[in-house]
Design an enzyme around this catalytic site. Sequence first.
Site, mmCIF file in Angstrom:
data_model
loop_
_atom_site.group_PDB
_atom_site.id
_atom_site.type_symbol
_atom_site.label_atom_id
_atom_site.label_comp_id
_atom_site.label_asym_id
_atom_site.label_seq_id
_atom_site.Cartn_x
_atom_site.Cartn_y
_atom_site.Cartn_z
ATOM 1 N N SER A 131 0.822 -1.208 0.000
ATOM 2 C CA SER A 131 0.000 0.000 0.000
ATOM 3 C C SER A 131 0.864 1.271 0.000
ATOM 4 O O SER A 131 1.677 1.455 -0.896
ATOM 5 C CB SER A 131 -0.960 -0.048 1.192
ATOM 6 O OG SER A 131 -1.922 0.960 1.118
ATOM 7 N N ASP B 172 -8.715 0.362 -7.715
ATOM 8 C CA ASP B 172 -8.229 0.910 -6.450
ATOM 9 C C ASP B 172 -8.838 2.283 -6.183
ATOM 10 O O ASP B 172 -8.745 3.182 -7.013
ATOM 11 C CB ASP B 172 -6.701 1.007 -6.479
ATOM 12 C CG ASP B 172 -6.088 1.258 -5.116
ATOM 13 O OD1 ASP B 172 -6.790 1.750 -4.216
ATOM 14 O OD2 ASP B 172 -4.893 0.957 -4.941
ATOM 15 N N HIS C 164 -8.242 -1.996 -4.012
ATOM 16 C CA HIS C 164 -6.900 -1.748 -3.500
ATOM 17 C C HIS C 164 -6.075 -3.019 -3.313
ATOM 18 O O HIS C 164 -6.491 -3.967 -2.668
ATOM 19 C CB HIS C 164 -7.000 -1.004 -2.170
ATOM 20 C CG HIS C 164 -5.702 -0.580 -1.587
ATOM 21 N ND1 HIS C 164 -4.787 0.174 -2.285
ATOM 22 C CD2 HIS C 164 -5.144 -0.804 -0.371
ATOM 23 C CE1 HIS C 164 -3.742 0.409 -1.521
ATOM 24 N NE2 HIS C 164 -3.926 -0.185 -0.356
#
Length: 420
Positions: free
Chosen positions: A258, A355, A383
Amino acid sequence: MAAPGGKFFIQEKLKTPAKHHESYEQLWETKWKKPAEMGVYPFMFGTASDFDPVVKELVSKNFKEPYNWDEYAKVYFPQAEHLKSIAEAAEKAGEKEKASEYYLRSSAIYRISRFPAPRSDVQREAWKLGKEVCIKGLGMRPHPVKEVMIPHVHRKEDEGEHIPVYHLVPEGASKDKPVPTVIIFTGLDGYRTELSVWMEGWRRVGVATIVLEIPGTGDCPAAASDPTSPDRLYSSLFDWIDSQQSLDNKKTAIWAFSTGGYYAMRVAHTHANRLAGVVALGGGCHYMFEKEWLDNVNHLEYPFDLANTLAYKWGYGDDVEAFKKEAMDKFSLLNDGTLDTPECARLLLVNGTEDEIFPIDDYYLALQHGAPKEARFVTGIKHMGEPASFFIIIKWLYKLFGIEADIVKQMQTLPFKPKY
């Protein structure tokens, strides 16, 4: 933006609020209940039943955005303390396996208490207490994870002296038989206490792991607001790896999750000669700082106030508007020339095409600049494109290190299944 017409690839979805932003009850029912039952992110080492009393109280008190973070975090403490007391009793009775499990289950409660970031006094206490029970639980396992304080030799005066990391080395690693290393860069809300869930699986295939937080999160000593601080941080980290005879410094790879993907993309350029490969999963580099994007993300995929949490992480405190105004000029890897640097380590970009946390546009942009890169996008998934992305990445890292192993078996080490 990278899509035709100067738009984001998910432009039409930017204005559609996710149901979990309506209340904590909707957050639990529509987004968190299933992963809690599975024992996966963000409920590593946790069980849904452990969270039942907490959820009931938060729902009965009608918690909703904007959250009072101290009041929110307090609700978790009695259950975390209860689980910790069971662990302590088991430890006293010599029941090591049970103690380990309950320390880790306690850490899961403390984690969600301080989630997504320890921005209040009670959340900071939850982070402190969560670390204590987590490393106790991990340290009681058959193959104990150790916390190492790596000297931050390249630091500036205003930065911390040590880099706290979790470290696990397979048995048999030595000067004569050094092993590869996967360095895990954590994200915006999952710290070393959570991403340690990956360490046992890598140990089983003969790979050492190092897990550390990114600037502005957890205990990272690097200055959050200094765009160059990660360069010093990773120089110190690589120098330490060079000094470890059991680690093969020619086989060092990074897997960043991330927000950590931003730092992975940067370090792949700044320290290309010290890395065999880098994976940026679900990260960003430029459009993640676009004001239009940040103006909308608080009601999209992320469970809480993403723009505010990012502002806090990058050193802006509560001044979200200043972050939105300044972040692109200050931190963009396009604007600072990083993406156009001629040298880049082997770099794999992976994300879900839908995402709503960091735009897939950033990976299209990265592919258009500098040295060639590898990419794999998971169609129709949000995501990080998980779980398909995990199989893609592990296969890539296996090939990078010349490992022949069963990816499914490694993945099976992730979900938490309580024994007691």
